[in-house]
Design an enzyme around this catalytic site. Structure first.
Site, PDB file in Angstrom:
ATOM      1  CD  GLU A 143      -2.973   1.120   2.241  1.00  0.00           C
ATOM      2  OE1 GLU A 143      -3.652   2.130   2.482  1.00  0.00           O
ATOM      3  OE2 GLU A 143      -3.182   0.015   2.800  1.00  0.00           O
ATOM      4  CE  LYS A 186      -9.579  -0.036   5.465  1.00  0.00           C
ATOM      5  NZ  LYS A 186      -8.969  -0.583   6.711  1.00  0.00           N
TER       6      LYS A 186
END
Length: 404
Positions: A208, A224
């Protein structure tokens, strides 16, 4: 603390230890020139101190829209920056929660030059590595109860979402660097790398992007939403109303974070809810970009984006208050920032899928975002799925096991 790590975290000849996002031309040839570390007892503003320290060592970052292009006379090629989740919370004025279980600093900045040509590798026999069984910071029941507490807070209107993180620890013997290097090479680790310090080390396999800046463009890529990397898992992730709602909340939060430091009207979402693979998991990722505002310095950028919204929740400050009350152990090296800062770009990953060692203990963390639609038992299972590849990479070896 001793400057000579008793457990052998110093780089062995022939072992390439590079922090995440090190440029390809510098990998395997970094030479440390200067280091600064910060703990809360040191006082002051860690973001401002970081910017000042880098400027003093040839990396002026007071105006990211107009980077320097000249060659530093001492051959500095860039720096690694580590900033913990607790330090990020302090920058936002939020509580830091339970004490960190590690003996690591909350901020570390390491300035590097690089050797030319790179050193020739020397092969050494593998060092035995072992650790005790993991000791968890909470039981599955306690974890599930914390999920229920977050759902109750959402029901009261206190927050929309909060990310809950658990910790596990194991004492170890042997040299931890080969294990941390294995972790850094996990498939999908966009920010795979290792950063070492006196008596500590961090291994990262994060996919990420917390914040990247290249050619005047700021980019963040929040992740997410998770499912097993199967055909059914992909379909389930793409069609899950709960996962999409959770994801969109964080995209909106990250858009607002970027808007604080971007040129007016330039924030855009280039890729929404794209499915990417990390190890044996599908994860949903979006790409948000903006043009950097004139006069923006590194310190203000860190204050705007740390800690990352995908590991806090929304609204960020309210979520951090609930996190501090619910999590039984500090987040340590996880859920913070780790990456590279060069003279004309920066690239910091968010330290999910991350492990750390101090003089005696190995540490890992895992968690997930909680919304009103979260099922407590499913959230416990998701955290276990996220940490499983990390723990497998750190598994004990024998003298006949060949590490990377």
């Amino acid at each position: 603390m001793s400057r000579n790590p008793p457990y052998g975290v110093e780089t062995l000849p022939g072992m390439l230890v590079d922090p995440p996002a090190t440029p390809a031309a510098c990998r395997g040839r970094l030479v440390e020139r200067a280091r600064w570390q910060w703990r809360p007892t040191d006082g002051g503003d860690p973001a401002a101190h970081t910017e000042a320290f880098l400027a003093a060592h040839g990396l002026p970052l007071h105006d990211l829209a107009h980077p320097t292009t000249g060659h530093h006379p001492d051959g500095v090629c860039g720096a690694a920056l580590y900033l913990s989740a607790a330090a990020g919370a302090l920058l936002t004025g939020a509580p830091t929660g339970a004490p960190n279980p590690t003996d690591l600093p909350e901020v570390a900045v390491v300035v590097y030059a690089h050797t030319d040509p790179p050193p020739r590798p020397h092969h050494h026999p593998p060092t035995p590595w072992s650790h005790t069984p993991w000791t968890e910071s909470w039981t599955p029941r306690q974890h599930a109860d914390a999920v229920t507490a977050v759902r109750d807070a959402i029901g009261r209107g206190d927050i929309y979402q909060a990310n809950l993180v658990g910790h596990a620890a194991a004492t170890y013997t042997g040299d931890p660097l080969p294990a941390l290097t294995r972790l850094a090479h996990l498939p999908g680790a966009r920010y795979g790398g290792v950063l070492t310090g006196p008596d500590w080390a961090i291994g990262c396999a994060s996919p990420e992007t917390l914040i990247e800046l290249r050619h005047g463009t700021l980019t963040t890529r929040p992740i997410k939403g998770t499912r097993p990397a199967t055909t059914t898992g992909r379909v389930d992730l793409l069609t899950s109303a709960k996962e999409r709602a959770e994801h969109i909340m964080i995209v909106d939060l990250e858009r607002n974070d970027l808007a604080r430091v971007a040129a007016t009207g330039t924030v855009r979402v280039d890729d929404l809810f794209a499915v990417r693979r990390w190890c044996d998991l599908w994860q949903a990722e979006s790409t948000i970009r903006a043009q950097v505002a004139d006069g923006l310095g590194l310190a203000d950028l860190l204050r705007a984006v740390c800690p990352g919204g995908s590991v806090t929740g929304a609204p960020k400050l309210a979520a951090l208050n609930h996190i501090a009350a619910l999590e039984p152990a500090g987040r340590g090296a996880s859920m913070g920032a780790l990456g590279w800062i060069g003279p004309n770009h920066l690239d910091l990953g968010l330290t999910i899928r991350t492990a750390a060692v101090d003089t005696t203990t190995l540490h890992v963390w895992a968690g997930g975002g909680i919304t009103w639609d979260s099922d407590p038992d499913a959230e416990v299972a998701e955290a276990a799925a996220k940490t499983a590849p990390v723990r497998a990479a750190l598994a004990p070896t024998t003298p006949h096991t060949h590490d990377r």
